[in-house]
Structure formats: structure tokens, C-alpha cells
Design an enzyme around this catalytic site. Structure first.
Site: not given
Ligand code: MOS
Length: 737
Positions: A238, A467, A629, A704
């Protein structure tokens, strides 16, 4: 995990629990649901950036065999505005064209090919107006944003007196840095399958937020959110573009209702550029003032970015400057310029990624101006507290990150003089930068059920955007329940499950993890209480604190032969299961602590001196991100962020035609992202960090931070290699020649 490992399952490099399904094709993505009587939607997009549709001729399209409907503003059902948050949408309610690529029609047919063919036959005549497409030419129209900078910050902030701070500085760096429009490019395009069952709408949508999608679509259609069920079991990336529902999602639902059949609408790769957000162009001014000894006296960071004419998105480039270094005089501001383009949106570390390119490049320039090592300069301005918020850090391991990263990278061997290091013909450059990202958390709920057969099911809304959410939640549940990972099933990705936030802002592990942890702990505790109060249990009368839960059994801590399995307890009580739910939410810790992840990025580049070709040849990143984790998925998250940053530094640039606003490199052949050959060995190191304040698990979020500071570390390495300071991304060879 085998017996005995249970209480150590958190952090283990468990393979993805959905890995087998993914590689065998068993994991169903939103465009892959076999729905009976499925029809196919294809959108028609505007080819101008601004104006009106004067005429739209759909007759030829309607003649194509198998075509069920051609929906335009002339015959679209009424929509009900933009309730439900997120971006303002265009759903065929009028003839106004606001940007190139706007969906101006939907063709529905019994096959995808017929829908495509029919869409190509729709004739549109426009009344075209001259669009505003260039931010640099329109800076005079920059305005103070009406809304807040993401996460509720004011656009402008200042501490102390910036002019005085600059005036008293012995050394100043004042420069402008620019970053281009970039697009997200997840491998899976946006895709929606819309199925009406009476008044009930089922949506299989590629989204980072099933509940946010549900609410938005309900708002646009004017129906109750309870009548919309959104499902998203697997998402192929995403990076922010799937963080809010775009126009094609309600359009798919409207089309399905109109043709009275389920409709699947998948955006083609070219359609991924324009109507579904992008990282906006930014122009950033950074002014740094410092004493000869390298103490900052002034830090100013002002950013201007683009937004659309009808909606506001602020790329919060200057937010990091508010907290990252100790400085008595700080001024930050954000401005916007409206352009006739689609609305920009979050793209991986929005603001922190683009803003850290400017700030961390400027810090490198200051280090050279002062003749101080760039790490030493950062240490001399180390922020011991968050002066902006007036709060202590919940935890901060940045010193250790600098140290660990520098030592692993071999930083002490660096000759700081530009063009001083070579490998044969190649110029070698070493650069570094600070990385940081806020620790976010939102309310989230979960239900944990321990079943009679000793397995467990944990149900929580959320969504795994690639993820590893299924995997890490399995580990969190195993730890909390005292049940092996292979006996746990996590159910995600459905709005009939307990409510959770959008998977954005690196907050899923902290938010959903907390709810799974609490629900699991509560279910285990309920089961234990049953045993402790039951005369037939060997554990009868024991104290809860003397009991260990492991491998689906309770044991007495000091006498492990006194034990009972979960199955035995449930069977004796005639129970099919025992369950507990939890609503986890952030508390007052937010008012007491400032919460951020920190890290240090180290890049090595080799530059071909005659051609200006830059290759990243080595990477070391060291991070303090709280508790991990899963060591394997955590490593992957950081590596992914760094790779994204390599693209940002060296390749990514969405090119917009200055006349009609069309994106001219709208595919993966022309929009360059790093491939394996562009990515060196990346070494990710973690500082052992225990943060008791952020959330019950002590996790800080890792999605991020990997991209923050990355482009600056590369730009700084390029300067070190070549003596050329490139302040305009991407660093392509034409800029180095
Ligand atoms: Mo992210 S840019 O917070 O999906």
C-alpha cells in the site's frame, strides 16, 4: 515453536504464517474472489486537466456485445457527498474536470476485454480551460493550510527568536531543497469487487483500512456503514495510497447496483498514476546557524507542497525539525499551492521522508562548513528531551544507534575530504543521516477464544498489507495465551470483526498488537481462574502468581508436575471455549512522554566519474524501535524502507506534461524503482530498547523509519564522493555531469 519456547516466542524470526498460502496462490487478493455472475468495470478517464465535459457520446460503446452499462455523469445515481473522512472523491456527479486522469465514466461488461474495448469507443468533447500545473511558477499563490498538519499539528510553529539566532551564528547554511512528485507503485493495483445482497453491500477491496473504507463508501452512497461489509484478507502493498478509499471504490458499488450484478473494478497500472494519490512535489528552505563549536543557534525549515484545487493534503516536511535537535531558536512552516492535479496523499513516511532529505542534507553542509564530523555535529546538538512538546522521551537510543552504526560501517576510516576515496576508477563516498519517525497508536479491539481442543482463535479487524500482521499477531497471541503458534489462527481483514485503525503511520503492531495482547491475557486469566477455583483441578487453591502458562497448560512455578492442560479444564466444565475481548487504547502516557523511533543511516556510494552513474554499494542502518515482535519481518520492514529510500534518492520522479497534466511516465518501465541489481547488501542493526511507556508491548513501529534519512545519507555520500551537492531529487546522472 516447541515446548519451552512459548514465553520467548515474541521477537523470534518466525516464518510468515501465511507464506505457504501466498506462494501457492491460496491467499486471495481483492480481485481474486470467485463471485457468481461477475461483471467487469473499466473506467474512462479525463484527458484534460481542467474544464468541462461538453459532450460524451456512449452510443458506440453501448453497441459492443456484452456491455451492460456505460455510466457517466448523465446517468449516474446520485451520491451523497463526502462524509466518512478521507479524500474528496469524484463519482460522476457533474461534468466538471478537476485533473487529468479523473474517472469520468465506468463501462461494465460481461468480460474485461469487452469492457476495455467499449471504454475505448466513448467519445468525449471537452471545453478545456488552461490548467495550473507548475508549483514553482505559482509560489506567489502559496497559502497557509486551512487544516492541521497530519497528526494534529499546527502548520506553523516557532520557539525563541529565529532571526536573532541566525544573526548571532558564526556559521550559516541557507539552502533550498526540492523533491519531485513520486508514486507509490504497490505490486497489487487498487482493486474492488462489489457485491450487493439486497441492501447489504459486500466489498472486497485492496485497502489499508477496511473500516475507513466501509465508512467512506457508506457516506458516498448515503447508506448505513452497517450495510457495508468490507473485506481485505491480503494486500499486495500500500505504502499510503491504499490508506483512504478513492473514487473507484464507490464507483464499483454504484456500477454493481446499476447492472444488478457483482462488479469487479481493477485499476490498470497506468491508472495507478493520477486518481489515487501520490507524494506531492516539495520546495524546502532550510536555514541553520551555529557557533564555531557546532552548537545550533537557529534552525528554520519551511516547506511548500502542492495540493489539489478541491482538497487539502499537507506533506508535513518540517515536523521533524521541531524535535530532532536541541536548538534555542526554531521556526517551522508549511505552505500549499493549489494545482489542477489529483489530491496528493500519504506516501511512506509522508513528511519525514521528504523533509529529512532537506534537513539532514543541510546538517551535512553545516558539518563541512564547520569542519566537524557529521556524527559529532549531531551529538553536539543531541536533544535530551522533546523541547517542542516540553516532554521527556519515552525512550531514545539515538546515541547508541550512531555508535553501533558507525562502528559496523567503519566510519572512523572515512577521510572527510570530498573526492578523497577511490576504488579503481570509481569515486567512493560515505554519508550518514539521522532517521526518526513518531510512535503512533490508535484504539483497537480484539477477541481471543481458547477452544476445547486446545487451539485458539484471535479475531481482530485490521488488515495485513504485506508487512506480516498475521504473523506477528500470531506471536503476540501465543505469548499472551500460552499456546504454541501452530495452534493459533488469526482472523483479520473483515469489518464484521472487532474495530481497528488504518494500517498507516506505522501503528498496526502498537495498536492491534496491544488489543490482541490484552484479549489473549484476559482469556488465559479467565481459564486459569476456573482451574484455581475448582476442587477437581490439581491447581485448586494455588495463587495466580505461582502459575506459569506454557504449551497449552498451566504449571505450578515451583512444582511443574502439578499441571493441567487447557483442554482438561474446558472439558471438565463442559465448555466449547472460553473467550475474552479487549478494547485497547492509548492513555495518558501521550501527555507524559514524547514517543519516537530513532536511527542512524550509513550509505556508501560508488560514482563513475565520467558518466555520473551512482550505485549504492553498502548500507548499514542502526535503529532503536522498541521491542521487536519478529526479528525476520522487522528486518524486512527496515530493508524495504531503505530500498524505498534508494528509489527516492536516485530514481523516482513522476513527470507531468506541463500542458495537460498527464503523467508521461505512468508505468514501471518509465517510472524507475530499484530492482535487485540496484540494491546492495543492507545491514540492519537494532539497539536493544525497552520502552515501558509506549504501549503494553513496548513496540514503536517499524514500517516507515527505514525510509527516513535515507535519501539524505545518499546525497551526503554523493557529495563526499564527488564534491557536488545535489539538492534536487532524484540524483540522476545529468545533475552530476
Ligand atoms: Mo503509510 S504512508 O502511513 O501508509
Amino acid at each position: 515453536m516447541k515446548t519451552g519456547d512459548i514465553n520467548k516466542v515474541l521477537g523470534k524470526p518466525l516464518n510468515r504464517v501465511d507464506g505457504h498460502l501466498k506462494v501457492t496462490g491460496g491467499a486471495r487478493y481483492s480481485a481474486e474472489f470467485p463471485v457468481a455472475k461477475l461483471a467487469y468495470g473499466v473506467t474512462i478517464q479525463s484527458t484534460i486537466a481542467k474544464g468541462k465535459i461538453a459532450q460524451i457520446d456512449t452510443r458506440a460503446a453501448e453497441q459492443v456485445p456484452g456491455v451492460l452499462a456505460v455510466i457517466t455523469h448523465l446517468n449516474a445515481p446520485k451520491a451523497f457527498g463526502d462524509k466518512g473522512g478521507g479524500r474528496k472523491l469524484q463519482v460522476l456527479q457533474d461534468n466538471i474536470v478537476l485533473y487529468s486522469g479523473q474517472h469520468i465514466g465506468v463501462v461494465v461488461a460481461d468480460t474485461f476485454e469487452r469492457a476495455m474495448q467499449a471504454a475505448s469507443l466513448v467519445q468525449v468533447r471537452y471545453e478545456e480551460e488552461k490548467p495550473t500545473l507548475n508549483m514553482k511558477d505559482n509560489l506567489a499563490n502559496a497559502y497557509v493550510p486551512q487544516g492541521k498538519v497530519p497528526r494534529n499539528e499546527p502548520p506553523d510553529k516557532s520557539h525563541g527568536n529565529i532571526n536573532q539566532g541566525l544573526a548571532t551564528a558564526a556559521v550559516r547554511v541557507e539552502q533550498t531543497y526540492t523533491t519531485p512528485v513520486e508514486n507509490h507503485n504497490p505490486m497489487e493495483p487498487h482493486a474492488t469487487t462489489a457485491v450487493w445482497q439486497g441492501e447489504q453491500l459486500l466489498l472486497y477491496d485492496a485497502t489499508q483500512g477496511i473500516f475507513q473504507c466501509q465508512e467512506k463508501v457508506a457516506g458516498v452512497l448515503g447508506i448505513e456503514p452497517a450495510n457495508v461489509r468490507t473485506m481485505s484478507y491480503y494486500v499486495g502493498g500500500g505504502f499510503g495510497c491504499k490508506g483512504s478509499a478513492w473514487s473507484h471504490v464507490p464507483l464499483a458499488a454504484m456500477a454493481a447496483r446499476q447492472v444488478n450484478r457483482p462488479v469487479k473494478l481493477v485499476l490498470g497500472r497506468i491508472q495507478m498514476y493520477g486518481p489515487v494519490g501520490y507524494r506531492p512535489e516539495t520546495i524546502q528552505q532550510v536555514s541553520l546557524g551555529a557557533t564555531r563549536e557546532g552548537k545550533l543557534t537557529a534552525l528554520r525549515h519551511s516547506g511548500t507542497s502542492q495540493t489539489s484545487t478541491f482538497d487539502e493534503f499537507i506533506e508535513p516536511v518540517a515536523k521533524t525539525a521541531r524535535m530532532i535537535y536541541a536548538c534555542p531558536n526554531i521556526e517551522t512552516s508549511h505552505r500549499l499551492v493549489r494545482l489542477d492535479e489529483g489530491t496528493p496523499t500519504f506516501m511512506r513516511a509522508p513528511g519525514e521522508a521528504s523533509g529529512s532529505f532537506a534537513l539532514e542534507s543541510a546538517m551535512d553542509e553545516l558539518a563541512y562548513a564547520l569542519n566537524i564530523d557529521p556524527i559529532e555535529l549531531r551529538l553536539r546538538n543531541y536533544a535530551e528531551t522533546d523541547a517542542d512538546k516540553g516532554l521527556p522521551w519515552s525512550s531514545k537510543s539515538l546515541r547508541q544507534c550512531y555508535k553501533l552504526g558507525a562502528s559496523r560501517f567503519g566510519w572512523q576510516k572515512r577521510n572527510p575530504k570530498p573526492r578523497s576515496m577511490r576504488d579503481g576508477n570509481y569515486l567512493v563516498g560515505w554519508g550518514m543521516a539521522t532517521a526518526t519517525y513518531p510512535t503512533n497508536r490508535s484504539p483497537a479491539s480484539a477477541i481471543a477464544q481458547i477452544m476445547a481442543d486446545g487451539t485458539a482463535v484471535v479475531r481482530t479487524g485490521s488488515q495485513d498489507i504485506g508487512t506480516g500482521t498475521y504473523t506477528v499477531m500470531t506471536q503476540v497471541a501465543a505469548e499472551a495465551l500460552g499456546i504454541p503458534v501452530n495452534k493459533i489462527r488469526i482472523e483479520l481483514g473483515d469489518t464484521t470483526l472487532p474495530k481497528t485503525p488504518v494500517s498507516g503511520g506505522s501503528q498496526t503492531a502498537a495498536s492491534v498488537g496491544s488489543s490482541v495482547h490484552l484479549a489473549g491475557t484476559e482469556a488465559r486469566s479467565k481459564l486459569m481462574q476456573l482451574a484455581l477455583a475448582d476442587q477437581k483441578s490439581p491447581l485448586y487453591g494455588s495463587k495466580a502468581e505461582d502459575i506459569i502458562a506454557e504449551d497449552g497448560s498451566f504449571f505450578l512455578k515451583n512444582k511443574s508436575s502439578t499441571t493441567e492442560t487447557y483442554r482438561e479444564i474446558l472439558a471438565r466444565h463442559g465448555l466449547k471455549m472460553i473467550e475474552a475481548s479487549a478494547d485497547a487504547k492509548p492513555g495518558e502516557e501521550k501527555e507524559k512522554y514524547s514517543m519516537h523511533s530513532f536511527g542512524a543511516q550509513f550509505a556508501e556510494v560508488r560514482v563513475e566519474p565520467d558518466l555520473g552513474e551512482v550505485r549504492v554499494t553498502r548500507w548499514v542502518g542502526a535503529y532503536g524501535v522498541g521491542r521487536l515482535l519478529n526479528a525476520k519481518t522487522a528486518n524486512s520492514q527496515l530493508v524495504g524502507g531503505i530500498v524505498y529510500g534508494i528509489g527516492m534518492a536516485l530514481m523516482e520522479h513522476t513527470v507531468i506534461d506541463p500542458h495537460r497534466g498527464r503523467i508521461v511516465n505512468a508505468d514501471l518501465a518509465e517510472y524507475h524503482v530499484p530492482v535487485n541489481a540496484d540494491v546492495p547488501a543492507i545491514e540492519v542493526l537494532f539497539v536493544d530498547e525497552h520502552d515501558p511507556y509506549v504501549n503494553p508491548l513496548g513496540v514503536k513501529g517499524i514500517g516507515e523509519i527505514g525510509i527516513t534519512g535515507t535519501a539524505a545519507a545518499i546525497a551526503n555520500a554523493v557529495y563526499h564522493a564527488t564534491g557536488k551537492r545535489i539538492r534536487d531529487l532524484p540524483i540522476t546522472l545529468d545533475k552530476l555531469l
